[in-house]
Design an enzyme around this catalytic site. Structure first.
Site, PDB file in Angstrom:
ATOM      1  N   LYS A  11       0.862  -1.199   0.000  1.00 24.45           N
ATOM      2  CA  LYS A  11       0.000   0.000   0.000  1.00 24.45           C
ATOM      3  C   LYS A  11       0.882   1.227   0.000  1.00 24.45           C
ATOM      4  O   LYS A  11       1.787   1.338   0.828  1.00 24.45           O
ATOM      5  CB  LYS A  11      -0.890  -0.021   1.242  1.00 24.45           C
ATOM      6  CG  LYS A  11      -1.622   1.279   1.529  1.00 24.45           C
ATOM      7  CD  LYS A  11      -1.514   1.750   2.975  1.00 24.45           C
ATOM      8  CE  LYS A  11      -0.123   2.183   3.352  1.00 24.45           C
ATOM      9  NZ  LYS A  11      -0.011   2.912   4.634  1.00 24.45           N
ATOM     10  N   ASP A 127      -5.306   1.083   8.515  1.00 25.30           N
ATOM     11  CA  ASP A 127      -5.069   0.854   7.086  1.00 25.30           C
ATOM     12  C   ASP A 127      -5.816  -0.358   6.537  1.00 25.30           C
ATOM     13  O   ASP A 127      -5.765  -0.614   5.325  1.00 25.30           O
ATOM     14  CB  ASP A 127      -3.570   0.628   6.835  1.00 25.30           C
ATOM     15  CG  ASP A 127      -2.805   1.936   6.731  1.00 25.30           C
ATOM     16  OD1 ASP A 127      -3.433   2.968   6.436  1.00 25.30           O
ATOM     17  OD2 ASP A 127      -1.583   1.905   6.948  1.00 25.30           O
TER      18      ASP A 127
HETATM   19  O1  C5P Z   1      -4.206   1.549  13.351  1.00 25.98           O
HETATM   20  P1  C5P Z   1      -2.752   1.258  13.317  1.00 25.98           P
HETATM   21  O2  C5P Z   1      -2.365   0.110  14.200  1.00 25.98           O
HETATM   22  O3  C5P Z   1      -2.208   1.137  11.951  1.00 25.98           O
HETATM   23  O4  C5P Z   1      -2.060   2.561  13.922  1.00 25.98           O
HETATM   24  C1  C5P Z   1      -0.797   2.537  14.535  1.00 25.98           C
HETATM   25  C2  C5P Z   1      -0.637   3.802  15.370  1.00 25.98           C
HETATM   26  O5  C5P Z   1      -0.578   4.949  14.544  1.00 25.98           O
HETATM   27  C3  C5P Z   1      -1.792   4.091  16.309  1.00 25.98           C
HETATM   28  O6  C5P Z   1      -1.624   3.419  17.536  1.00 25.98           O
HETATM   29  C4  C5P Z   1      -1.699   5.585  16.488  1.00 25.98           C
HETATM   30  O7  C5P Z   1      -0.676   5.911  17.405  1.00 25.98           O
HETATM   31  C5  C5P Z   1      -1.230   6.046  15.129  1.00 25.98           C
HETATM   32  N1  C5P Z   1      -2.358   6.468  14.258  1.00 25.98           N
HETATM   33  C6  C5P Z   1      -2.939   7.711  14.471  1.00 25.98           C
HETATM   34  N2  C5P Z   1      -3.977   8.122  13.666  1.00 25.98           N
HETATM   35  C7  C5P Z   1      -4.421   7.326  12.666  1.00 25.98           C
HETATM   36  C8  C5P Z   1      -3.814   6.058  12.431  1.00 25.98           C
HETATM   37  C9  C5P Z   1      -2.789   5.673  13.249  1.00 25.98           C
HETATM   38  O8  C5P Z   1      -2.539   8.447  15.379  1.00 25.98           O
HETATM   39  N3  C5P Z   1      -5.418   7.745  11.891  1.00 25.98           N
END
Ligand code: C5P
Length: 274
Positions: A11, A127
């Protein structure tokens, strides 16, 4: 019956604007996402017990238990399965490897068990919803709003990762401003030429904080910018993988040869984005 094989493409965030932050700490994003014709492979078979086998050139260090997002995806779907993950993409690299693998597991389970995965896949990660779409899309909200976009021709691209892992929460934490301007409207119908002009005016707001965490990313961007036929070089996601875009796939391949010979320890992959 042969196990169901699902491709889990890389991605790429061609843009990533951070436009705000919610009270729970998650950031509001405005991102143009595309998917490569390179990625991991996931094989899913019905089984009485959960199991996960990790193979492939990038298997080292990838957990093969409940810590892996593939395992969590099967639990989220509510079924046991024997999963084989053939890892080709670098981990913690800003190209959605784990999220794309999770989406592929859900799609494999749909084929095996014949019932749809839950529509809201956000609990597996920000994602995962866009990875369920798997081709060009506008991503918004914290990742749950996904609008698929029509692309006419695949975009020739070169992906380069310098071999450093980047922590996404750390990069978000280093972000100076959380209320940056959103993307301009996507240029409908102009093909890759209009898309490239538009892309050049957009940003990845995580690029500056990622560079502060891992200065080698600046070197990657310099190397990509210096390729004579590169139209645009930028970082994807929270890094460290960067991409360059080209008019032709031959140019992307020539760029790959030049970067790989100067930096034999970097991960260098020419590809096509859709
Ligand atoms: O959702 P994912 O595990 O991919 O996100 C990893 C980290 O990235 C989250 O714990 C958060 O700290 C940050 N994040 C964020 N805002 C988003 C996506 C991710 O702050 N929209």
């Amino acid at each position: 019956m042969p196990p169901n094989e699902v491709f889990a493409p890389a991605k790429i965030n061609l843009t990533l604007h951070v436009t705000g932050q919610r009270e729970d700490g998650y950031h509001l994003l405005d991102s143009y996402v595309m998917f490569a014709d390179i990625g991991d492979r996931v094989f899913v078979e019905a089984a009485d017990e959960m199991s996960l086998t990790v193979t492939g050139p990038r298997a080292a260090g990838v957990p093969d238990d409940a810590r892996n997002l593939c395992w969590k995806a099967a639990e989220f779907y509510g079924a046991r399965a024997a999963i084989t993950l053939e890892k080709h993409l670098p981990a913690a690299a800003g190209i959605g490897g784990g999220s794309s693998d999770a989406a592929a597991v859900l799609q494999g389970l749909e084929q095996v068990y014949g019932r749809p995965a839950p529509l809201d896949t956000l609990p597996l990660g920000a994602d995962v919803p866009v990875c369920m779409v798997g081709h060009a899309a506008h991503m918004a909200g914290i990742g749950e709003r996904v609008l698929p976009l029509f692309t006419e021709v695949p975009m020739p691209c070169l992906l380069v990762n310098p071999g450093v892992e980047v922590s996404t929460p750390e990069v978000f934490g280093r972000l100076a401003r959380k209320d940056n301007p959103p993307m301009e409207p996507w240029p409908e119908g102009g093909g890759n030429a209009a898309a490239l002009d538009w892309l050049a005016r957009q940003r990845n707001d995580l690029q500056a904080p990622a560079l502060a965490a891992q200065p080698v990313i600046a070197e990657v961007l310099e190397v990509l910018d210096a390729l004579p036929s590169a139209r645009l070089a930028r970082m994807s996601g929270s890094g460290a993988t960067c991409f360059a875009l080209f008019d032709t796939f031959d140019e992307a391949e020539a760029g790959a040869r030049a970067v790989a010979s100067a930096h034999p320890d970097w991960w260098v992959e020419p590809c096509r984005l859709r």
